[in-house]
Design a protein around this motif. Sequence first.
Motif, PDB file in Angstrom:
ATOM      1  N   PHE A 239       0.834  -1.196   0.000  1.00 47.32           N
ATOM      2  CA  PHE A 239       0.000   0.000   0.000  1.00 47.32           C
ATOM      3  C   PHE A 239       0.876   1.256   0.000  1.00 47.32           C
ATOM      4  CE2 PHE A 239      -2.644   3.356   1.660  1.00 47.32           C
ATOM      5  CZ  PHE A 239      -3.908   3.082   1.164  1.00 47.32           C
ATOM      6  N   LEU A 240       1.915   1.264   0.823  1.00 42.45           N
ATOM      7  CA  LEU A 240       2.790   2.431   0.913  1.00 42.45           C
ATOM      8  C   LEU A 240       3.621   2.617  -0.356  1.00 42.45           C
ATOM      9  CD1 LEU A 240       4.059   2.076   4.598  1.00 42.45           C
ATOM     10  CD2 LEU A 240       2.346   3.673   3.722  1.00 42.45           C
ATOM     11  N   VAL A 241       4.151   1.524  -0.891  1.00 46.30           N
ATOM     12  CA  VAL A 241       4.994   1.634  -2.086  1.00 46.30           C
ATOM     13  C   VAL A 241       4.191   2.110  -3.291  1.00 46.30           C
ATOM     14  CG1 VAL A 241       6.390   0.309  -3.737  1.00 46.30           C
ATOM     15  CG2 VAL A 241       6.690  -0.047  -1.290  1.00 46.30           C
ATOM     16  N   GLU A 242       2.893   1.846  -3.303  1.00 38.34           N
ATOM     17  CA  GLU A 242       2.062   2.283  -4.431  1.00 38.34           C
ATOM     18  C   GLU A 242       2.095   3.800  -4.620  1.00 38.34           C
ATOM     19  OE1 GLU A 242      -0.101   0.780  -6.822  1.00 38.34           O
ATOM     20  OE2 GLU A 242       1.139  -0.967  -6.356  1.00 38.34           O
ATOM     21  N   PHE A 243       2.397   4.546  -3.554  1.00 39.38           N
ATOM     22  CA  PHE A 243       2.502   5.996  -3.696  1.00 39.38           C
ATOM     23  C   PHE A 243       3.709   6.385  -4.558  1.00 39.38           C
ATOM     24  CE2 PHE A 243       0.061   5.818   0.344  1.00 39.38           C
ATOM     25  CZ  PHE A 243      -1.028   6.594  -0.061  1.00 39.38           C
ATOM     26  N   ALA A 244       4.697   5.493  -4.634  1.00 42.98           N
ATOM     27  CA  ALA A 244       5.902   5.777  -5.416  1.00 42.98           C
ATOM     28  C   ALA A 244       5.984   4.939  -6.680  1.00 42.98           C
ATOM     29  CB  ALA A 244       7.143   5.515  -4.564  1.00 42.98           C
ATOM     30  N   ARG A 245       5.103   3.979  -6.835  1.00 47.78           N
ATOM     31  CA  ARG A 245       5.165   3.056  -7.974  1.00 47.78           C
ATOM     32  C   ARG A 245       4.340   3.577  -9.142  1.00 47.78           C
ATOM     33  NH1 ARG A 245       4.164  -3.488  -7.556  1.00 47.78           N
ATOM     34  NH2 ARG A 245       3.508  -3.854  -9.701  1.00 47.78           N
ATOM     35  N   GLN A 246       4.882   3.455 -10.340  1.00 50.67           N
ATOM     36  CA  GLN A 246       4.162   3.852 -11.543  1.00 50.67           C
ATOM     37  C   GLN A 246       2.998   2.886 -11.779  1.00 50.67           C
ATOM     38  OE1 GLN A 246       4.617   6.494 -13.271  1.00 50.67           O
ATOM     39  NE2 GLN A 246       3.617   6.197 -15.241  1.00 50.67           N
ATOM     40  N   PRO A 247       1.765   3.392 -11.876  1.00 49.07           N
ATOM     41  CA  PRO A 247       0.631   2.499 -12.107  1.00 49.07           C
ATOM     42  C   PRO A 247       0.674   1.920 -13.509  1.00 49.07           C
ATOM     43  CG  PRO A 247      -0.078   4.772 -12.196  1.00 49.07           C
ATOM     44  CD  PRO A 247       1.364   4.799 -11.747  1.00 49.07           C
ATOM     45  N   ASP A 248      -0.056   0.847 -13.723  1.00 53.38           N
ATOM     46  CA  ASP A 248      -0.120   0.229 -15.045  1.00 53.38           C
ATOM     47  C   ASP A 248      -0.710   1.204 -16.052  1.00 53.38           C
ATOM     48  OD1 ASP A 248       0.465  -2.928 -14.800  1.00 53.38           O
ATOM     49  OD2 ASP A 248      -0.431  -2.176 -12.955  1.00 53.38           O
ATOM     50  N   ALA A 249      -0.164   1.144 -17.271  1.00 52.55           N
ATOM     51  CA  ALA A 249      -0.501   2.142 -18.291  1.00 52.55           C
ATOM     52  C   ALA A 249      -1.995   2.197 -18.593  1.00 52.55           C
ATOM     53  CB  ALA A 249       0.280   1.840 -19.574  1.00 52.55           C
ATOM     54  N   GLN A 250      -2.687   1.057 -18.498  1.00 53.66           N
ATOM     55  CA  GLN A 250      -4.102   1.049 -18.867  1.00 53.66           C
ATOM     56  C   GLN A 250      -4.979   1.844 -17.906  1.00 53.66           C
ATOM     57  OE1 GLN A 250      -2.305  -1.599 -17.994  1.00 53.66           O
ATOM     58  NE2 GLN A 250      -3.419  -3.023 -16.675  1.00 53.66           N
ATOM     59  N   PHE A 251      -4.422   2.210 -16.722  1.00 50.52           N
ATOM     60  CA  PHE A 251      -5.196   2.978 -15.748  1.00 50.52           C
ATOM     61  C   PHE A 251      -4.916   4.478 -15.830  1.00 50.52           C
ATOM     62  CE2 PHE A 251      -4.727  -1.169 -13.331  1.00 50.52           C
ATOM     63  CZ  PHE A 251      -6.002  -1.612 -13.636  1.00 50.52           C
ATOM     64  N   ILE A 252      -3.942   4.881 -16.638  1.00 47.47           N
ATOM     65  CA  ILE A 252      -3.529   6.280 -16.700  1.00 47.47           C
ATOM     66  C   ILE A 252      -4.209   6.991 -17.867  1.00 47.47           C
ATOM     67  CG2 ILE A 252      -1.567   7.841 -16.963  1.00 47.47           C
ATOM     68  CD1 ILE A 252       0.214   5.696 -15.807  1.00 47.47           C
ATOM     69  N   THR A 253      -4.787   8.139 -17.579  1.00 46.08           N
ATOM     70  CA  THR A 253      -5.354   8.997 -18.614  1.00 46.08           C
ATOM     71  C   THR A 253      -4.925  10.430 -18.321  1.00 46.08           C
ATOM     72  OG1 THR A 253      -7.408   9.425 -17.393  1.00 46.08           O
ATOM     73  CG2 THR A 253      -7.376   7.486 -18.847  1.00 46.08           C
ATOM     74  N   LEU A 254      -5.232  11.343 -19.226  1.00 41.27           N
ATOM     75  CA  LEU A 254      -4.909  12.745 -18.993  1.00 41.27           C
ATOM     76  C   LEU A 254      -5.642  13.277 -17.766  1.00 41.27           C
ATOM     77  CD1 LEU A 254      -4.949  14.147 -22.652  1.00 41.27           C
ATOM     78  CD2 LEU A 254      -2.950  13.721 -21.198  1.00 41.27           C
ATOM     79  N   GLU A 255      -6.875  12.796 -17.550  1.00 35.59           N
ATOM     80  CA  GLU A 255      -7.662  13.235 -16.407  1.00 35.59           C
ATOM     81  C   GLU A 255      -7.280  12.478 -15.135  1.00 35.59           C
ATOM     82  OE1 GLU A 255      -9.034  12.002 -19.224  1.00 35.59           O
ATOM     83  OE2 GLU A 255      -9.346  13.952 -20.201  1.00 35.59           O
ATOM     84  N   ASN A 256      -6.588  11.353 -15.282  1.00 38.19           N
ATOM     85  CA  ASN A 256      -6.253  10.504 -14.142  1.00 38.19           C
ATOM     86  C   ASN A 256      -4.778  10.095 -14.230  1.00 38.19           C
ATOM     87  OD1 ASN A 256      -6.379   8.799 -11.907  1.00 38.19           O
ATOM     88  ND2 ASN A 256      -7.272   7.099 -13.061  1.00 38.19           N
ATOM     89  N   PRO A 257      -3.849  11.060 -14.106  1.00 40.23           N
ATOM     90  CA  PRO A 257      -2.421  10.755 -14.290  1.00 40.23           C
ATOM     91  C   PRO A 257      -1.848   9.837 -13.216  1.00 40.23           C
ATOM     92  CG  PRO A 257      -2.700  12.988 -13.445  1.00 40.23           C
ATOM     93  CD  PRO A 257      -4.075  12.486 -13.799  1.00 40.23           C
TER      94      PRO A 257
END
Length: 293
Positions: A239-257
């Motif tokens: 949970f803590l590392v997720e603040f520093a981890r790059q999320p999977d590309a399919q979850f990233i949008t311009l509105e949800n970076p």
Amino acid sequence: MRAVIQFPPISPEIFSIELFGFDFALRWYAMAYIIGILIGWRLALMAVKAARLWPDNASPMKPAQVEDLLTSVILGVIVGGRLGYVVFYQPAYYLAHPLEALMIWQGGMSFHGGLLGVIAAGLYFCARTGISKLHTADMMALAVAPALFLGRVSNFVNSELWGRPTDLPWGVIFPDRAAQACGPFIDICARHPSQLYEAILEGLLLGTFILWLVWRRDALKKPGIIMGTFFAGYGIGRFLVEFARQPDAQFITLENPLGLVLQTGGYGFTMGQLLSIPMILIGIWFIIRARKA
């Protein structure tokens, strides 16, 4: 120029050979799992042979049964890890390309899916042998940390699952794909080495704490504490590392970076955090339950 760390020139392959026109390679990732499983197997054997660690000074299984359990666990990791990645992270893609779900050599494994696979394998083993579910779960939990540690280090070697951009002095400049993903407005894209954060939290620190509980605090005499500690400890670390981890590309949008899967008012959770919350709650419940018994 601010301080950054250049990614070391490490090949993902230990060695490769060509036979009959095909290339066969031994990769660090595969070696990490092999060594991690072997270390975990030895830890489990040591615990089984030390009868004093268990309730009534009686070990719950024989050494030969540990090897039987190991076979089931390996199958559970592979099947569960792949299915978890397909279902949790890219369901739409694999629904459109179902045959590719079987192509595990292309990459794509989920820890949380692998965990579910291991749980299923453990339940099958217990149903077949009549051995206590909690004892079995505790023994698997004390053995898993080495594979987690080595697996996350190999993620770093493979330059995958990297972190978000950072200007901290230990930020790492990963190879081209990670740098390009930062966008055209950043000259040098240093990222959190989140793989190493996870290796330290989920593997080294959690594994050391569990071994201390087993060998110094007689925690196996209270069935469920070690399993609960692993669940809660891994969940908190991830949970803590997720603040520093790059999320999977399919979850990233311009509105949800930030790649938040569940959000409201600009705040929310990544998929990794969403899957870790139940682990934390379940782990805490098992710890409380075991201490009250």
